[in-house]
Design a protein around this motif. Structure first.
Motif, PDB file in Angstrom:
ATOM      1  N   GLN A  62     -21.534 -23.524  12.187  1.00  0.00           N
ATOM      2  CA  GLN A  62     -20.863 -23.575  13.055  1.00  0.00           C
ATOM      3  C   GLN A  62     -19.779 -22.201  13.340  1.00  0.00           C
ATOM      4  O   GLN A  62     -19.048 -22.239  14.921  1.00  0.00           O
ATOM      5  CB  GLN A  62     -19.924 -24.671  13.330  1.00  0.00           C
ATOM      6  N   ALA A  63     -19.459 -21.824  12.352  1.00  0.00           N
ATOM      7  CA  ALA A  63     -18.492 -20.761  12.429  1.00  0.00           C
ATOM      8  C   ALA A  63     -18.955 -19.315  13.455  1.00  0.00           C
ATOM      9  O   ALA A  63     -18.565 -18.735  14.224  1.00  0.00           O
ATOM     10  CB  ALA A  63     -18.290 -20.648  11.367  1.00  0.00           C
ATOM     11  N   GLY A  64     -20.189 -19.809  12.783  1.00  0.00           N
ATOM     12  CA  GLY A  64     -20.950 -18.080  13.434  1.00  0.00           C
ATOM     13  C   GLY A  64     -21.059 -18.049  14.959  1.00  0.00           C
ATOM     14  O   GLY A  64     -21.286 -17.417  15.562  1.00  0.00           O
ATOM     15  N   LEU A  65     -21.560 -19.887  15.085  1.00  0.00           N
ATOM     16  CA  LEU A  65     -21.437 -19.778  17.101  1.00  0.00           C
ATOM     17  C   LEU A  65     -20.331 -19.909  17.570  1.00  0.00           C
ATOM     18  O   LEU A  65     -20.146 -19.225  18.300  1.00  0.00           O
ATOM     19  CB  LEU A  65     -22.789 -21.794  16.811  1.00  0.00           C
ATOM     20  N   SER A  66     -19.725 -20.288  16.572  1.00  0.00           N
ATOM     21  CA  SER A  66     -18.264 -19.935  17.670  1.00  0.00           C
ATOM     22  C   SER A  66     -17.646 -18.695  17.578  1.00  0.00           C
ATOM     23  O   SER A  66     -17.108 -18.663  18.873  1.00  0.00           O
ATOM     24  CB  SER A  66     -17.068 -20.975  17.030  1.00  0.00           C
ATOM     25  N   LEU A 142     -17.340 -26.572  19.203  1.00  0.00           N
ATOM     26  CA  LEU A 142     -17.525 -25.621  19.841  1.00  0.00           C
ATOM     27  C   LEU A 142     -16.193 -25.627  20.344  1.00  0.00           C
ATOM     28  O   LEU A 142     -15.025 -24.676  20.898  1.00  0.00           O
ATOM     29  CB  LEU A 142     -18.386 -25.401  20.547  1.00  0.00           C
ATOM     30  N   LEU A 143     -15.366 -27.033  21.676  1.00  0.00           N
ATOM     31  CA  LEU A 143     -14.824 -26.089  22.765  1.00  0.00           C
ATOM     32  C   LEU A 143     -13.201 -26.405  21.675  1.00  0.00           C
ATOM     33  O   LEU A 143     -13.172 -25.229  22.478  1.00  0.00           O
ATOM     34  CB  LEU A 143     -14.873 -27.940  23.218  1.00  0.00           C
ATOM     35  N   LEU A 201     -12.897 -11.856  11.607  1.00  0.00           N
ATOM     36  CA  LEU A 201     -11.905 -12.632  11.592  1.00  0.00           C
ATOM     37  C   LEU A 201     -12.243 -14.516  12.132  1.00  0.00           C
ATOM     38  O   LEU A 201     -11.495 -14.847  11.481  1.00  0.00           O
ATOM     39  CB  LEU A 201     -10.573 -11.719  12.271  1.00  0.00           C
ATOM     40  N   ILE A 202     -12.970 -14.322  13.418  1.00  0.00           N
ATOM     41  CA  ILE A 202     -13.072 -15.615  13.702  1.00  0.00           C
ATOM     42  C   ILE A 202     -14.033 -16.422  12.467  1.00  0.00           C
ATOM     43  O   ILE A 202     -13.795 -17.317  12.509  1.00  0.00           O
ATOM     44  CB  ILE A 202     -13.485 -15.464  15.274  1.00  0.00           C
ATOM     45  N   PHE A 203     -15.032 -15.476  12.525  1.00  0.00           N
ATOM     46  CA  PHE A 203     -15.937 -16.488  11.623  1.00  0.00           C
ATOM     47  C   PHE A 203     -14.971 -17.137  10.423  1.00  0.00           C
ATOM     48  O   PHE A 203     -15.085 -18.369  10.320  1.00  0.00           O
ATOM     49  CB  PHE A 203     -16.767 -15.430  11.673  1.00  0.00           C
ATOM     50  N   LEU A 204     -14.063 -15.956   9.948  1.00  0.00           N
ATOM     51  CA  LEU A 204     -13.374 -16.696   9.039  1.00  0.00           C
ATOM     52  C   LEU A 204     -12.526 -17.570   8.711  1.00  0.00           C
ATOM     53  O   LEU A 204     -12.313 -18.760   8.508  1.00  0.00           O
ATOM     54  CB  LEU A 204     -12.911 -15.457   8.014  1.00  0.00           C
TER      55      LEU A 204
END
Length: 531
Positions: A62-66, A142-143, A201-204
Motif C-alpha cells: 500500500q505504501a509503494g502504490l500510494s 489509497l484515496l 518521503l511519501i513511501f515512508l
C-alpha cells in the motif's frame, strides 16, 4: 583561566548537546522498554506466523502504490500549476500546504461522505444502477493517502519546475521540442533527483500511516504493522507481541529512512527570482492542464466542503454542539497544540544554535549529522515511541497531567522535522550574513536577538509555531494510546464517534476541528501580509 576559556569557546555546543541528551533519553528509554518486554525466543514463532507476513506485505504494497500514484498525479498537477497563469495561484499553493497537515480523521470523514456507501457520488450513481467499490479496504486507504500526498507532491515539484533555467526553454524552442519530447529531454532530467527523494518521503509517510489504515482498513486483510501494534495493545493486551512488532517496525523505518537520506543528497538550484518564460500552450494543452487542475481542486475541496455541510446540517446541531465531552476535547486540544508547538520550537532552536555554529566553523559534516538526528522521528514512528512510553507507564501511576505532558512531547517530536525544515534556512542565513558583525560588536544572547536576529527570524518562527500547533492539534497516534475518559482530544473524540456510528456528533466535531485549521491558516496569511 585556560579551562574557563575552553568552556567559553565550546559553549555553543551546550544547547545542541542538551537536545541530543533529551532525544537519547526519550528514544533510548522507549526502545529499551520495548527490548525489555520482548522475548526473543518468540521471534521464530512470530516469523512463522502467516498473518505477520501478510501484514508486512500489505504495509509495503500500500505504501509503494500510494507513493507511485501520488507522484504521478502530483506531477500532472505541478505542471498544470506551472504552465497556467491565473488569479489565486499562490492562495491555492498555500491551501495545498494546509491540506497535508490536516487531521487524518477530518479528511476520512469527508472522504466517506463523498465516496462512501451513502456518499454524494453513490447517491448519483444509483440512478444509473451503478455503485463505487467499497470505501473500506485498499481503495479507501489509497484515496485518503492521495488526498494528503498529491498536494505535497504537487507543491514540491512545482517549486522545482519554477527553478528551470529560462535558457532551457529558449533552447527547446529553437530545437522545436514539444509535448512528450520536451518533457523527456528538458523537464524529466531536471526533476528526477527530486522525484527519488519525494518518492522515498511519501513511501515512508504511507508506510507509517496509522489513522487512515485503522479507520479505513476494514479488516485483517488490510492491516499494517502500526495497526497491528495498536491492536495487540488495546484489543488483545499482548504486550510481548506488541513490543516485537514495534521493534520490527523500527527496523524497517530506520532502513527506509537511511535509504531515503542517501538518495536525497542532491544539489538544489538556487531559488532566485528569474524571468518567467516558457513555451506557449496551444488550445489542446491549455484544456488538458485546466482539466487536470479542476479535477485536483475538486478532489481536495469536496471532502472539506462535505465536512462543513455535514456539520452545519447535523440533526440537533445545538444539542450536539453543547455536549460536555466535546468541550472537554476542545479544551485539551487547545492546550495541547500550543504546548507541543513551544516544546518543538524550543528543541529545534536549541539544536540549530549549535549546528549553525558548527557550519560557520567549517564542521559541516558534524552539523548535518546533528540535523539528521533532529529528524529521527521519521525513522522512529510515533506509535513505536508511544508504545515504549506506554510500557514505561505500566510501572508508574500516571495522572492526567503526566499523560498530557507525554502526549504533548510526542506531538512536539512529530512536528520537529518540519519545524527544522522551516527554520534552518533562516538561521543559517543569519549566521553567514551577520556573524562577523556580531563578533565585532560583541553581541550575544538577548542583545543579538533584539538587534540582529529578530527582524529576519520572527516570520519563520511564527510559521513554524503555527505548523507545529496544527500538527499537534490533529495528531491521533499518541492520544490513541494515552487517552481516556478524563483526558481526550478532538481527534480521539471524532474516532470514538465514528466507531459508535454517532454520525451527527462526528459531523459537528469534524467541522469544529476543520474550522480551527482555517483559523490557523488565516493567522499565517495575516502574518505574511504584515511582513
Amino acid at each position: 583561566m585556560k579551562f574557563l576559556r575552553q568552556i567559553n569557546r565550546s559553549s555553543y555546543l551546550f544547547s545542541g548537546i542538551t537536545v541530543l541528551i533529551v532525544l537519547a533519553v526519550i528514544y533510548g528509554g522507549s526502545l529499551w522498554q520495548l527490548l525489555q518486554y520482548s522475548q526473543f525466543s518468540q521471534w521464530k514463532v512470530l516469523f512463522e506466523n502467516r498473518y505477520l507476513w501478510q501484514v508486512i506485505r500489505f504495509s509495503f504494497y500500500q505504501a509503494g502504490l500510494s507513493a507511485i500514484l501520488a507522484l504521478f498525479f502530483g506531477l500532472l498537477v505541478a505542471r498544470a500549476l506551472f504552465y497556467l497563469e491565473f488569479r489565486g495561484k499562490n492562495l491555492l499553493l498555500k491551501l495545498f500546504s494546509l491540506t497535508y497537515v490536516l487531521p487524518a480523521l477530518v479528511a476520512i470523514f469527508g472522504i466517506i461522505g463523498i465516496y462512501g456507501f451513502n456518499g454524494w457520488i453513490n447517491q448519483m450513481l444509483r440512478h444509473f444502477q451503478l455503485q463505487l467499490p467499497d470505501i473500506y479496504g485498499l481503495s479507501g486507504i489509497l484515496l485518503a493517502h492521495l488526498f494528503f500526498n498529491i498536494p505535497l507532491s504537487a507543491k514540491v515539484l512545482h517549486q522545482r519546475l519554477s527553478q528551470l533555467p529560462v535558457s532551457q526553454f529558449k533552447l527547446a524552442a529553437q530545437l522545436n521540442l514539444q509535448n512528450w519530447h520536451f518533457f523527456r529531454w528538458v523537464e524529466l532530467p531536471f526533476i528526477r533527483p527530486v522525484c527519488f527523494s519525494l518518492f522515498g518521503l511519501i513511501f515512508l509517510l504511507c508506510f507509517t500511516s496509522f489513522t487512515i489504515v485503522l479507520t479505513l482498513g476494514g479488516g485483517p486483510k488490510y492491516t499494517t504493522l502500526e495497526v497491528a501494534i495498536y491492536q495487540a495493545i488495546t484489543f488483545d493486551f499482548d504486550i510481548e507481541t506488541a513490543a516485537l512488532l514495534a521493534i520490527l517496525q523500527f527496523v524497517f523505518c530506520f532502513i527506509l529512512f537511511t535509504i531515503n537520506s542517501r538518495f536525497a543528497r542532491y544539489q538544489q538550484a538556487k531559488c532566485e527570482y528569474q524571468e518567467q518564460w516558457c513555451l506557449p500552450l496551444n488550445k489542446k494543452q491549455r484544456y488538458w492542464h485546466c482539466s487536470v487542475l479542476l479535477v485536483a481542486i475538486l478532489f481536495i475541496a469536496m471532502p472539506l466542503l462535505e465536512t462543513i455541510i455535514a456539520g452545519l446540517t447535523a440533526r440537533q446541531f445545538w444539542q450536539q454542539l453543547l455536549q460536555p465531552e466535546l468541550w472537554q476535547a476542545v479544551m485539551f486540544s487547545l492546550l495541547l497544540a500550543p504546548t507541543s508547538a513551544v516544546l518543538s520550537l524550543g528543541l529545534s532552536i536549541a539544536l540549530l544554535l549549535t549546528t549553525r555554529q558548527l557550519y560557520w566553523r567549517e564542521q559541516r559534516k558534524v552539523s548535518q549529522l546533528l540535523l539528521n538526528i533532529g529528524t529521527i522521528i521519521l525513522a522512529v514512528p510515533t506509535l513505536v515511541l508511544a508504545t515504549g512510553l506506554f510500557l514505561l507507564l505500566g510501572e508508574i501511576t500516571a495522572d492526567t497531567i503526566l499523560l498530557f505532558l507525554l502526549v504533548a512531547l510526542c506531538n512536539a517530536l512529530v512536528a520537529m522535522p518540519f519545524v527544522l525544515q522551516l527554520l534552518t534556512p533562516a538561521f543559517y542565513t543569519n549566521m553567514l550574513n551577520y556573524q562577523r558583525l556580531c563578533l565585532s560588536l560583541n553581541l550575544r544572547g538577548w542583545q543579538r536577538w533584539q538587534i540582529i536576529e529578530k527582524t529576519t527570524l520572527i516570520r519563520p518562527l511564527r510559521a513554524a509555531f503555527a505548523l507545529a500547533a496544527a500538527i499537534s492539534l490533529g495528531d491521533f497516534t499518541a492520544i490513541a494510546l494515552f487517552g481516556n475518559d478524563s483526558f481526550t482530544s478532538l481527534p480521539l473524540l471524532l474516532y470514538r464517534q465514528l466507531g459508535h456510528y454517532q454520525s451527527d456528533g462526528a459531523a459537528v466535531t469534524a467541522m469544529i476541528l476543520l474550522l480551527f485549521y482555517f483559523v490557523i491558516f488565516l493567522f499565517t496569511e495575516q502574518n505574511d501580509e504584515h511582513n
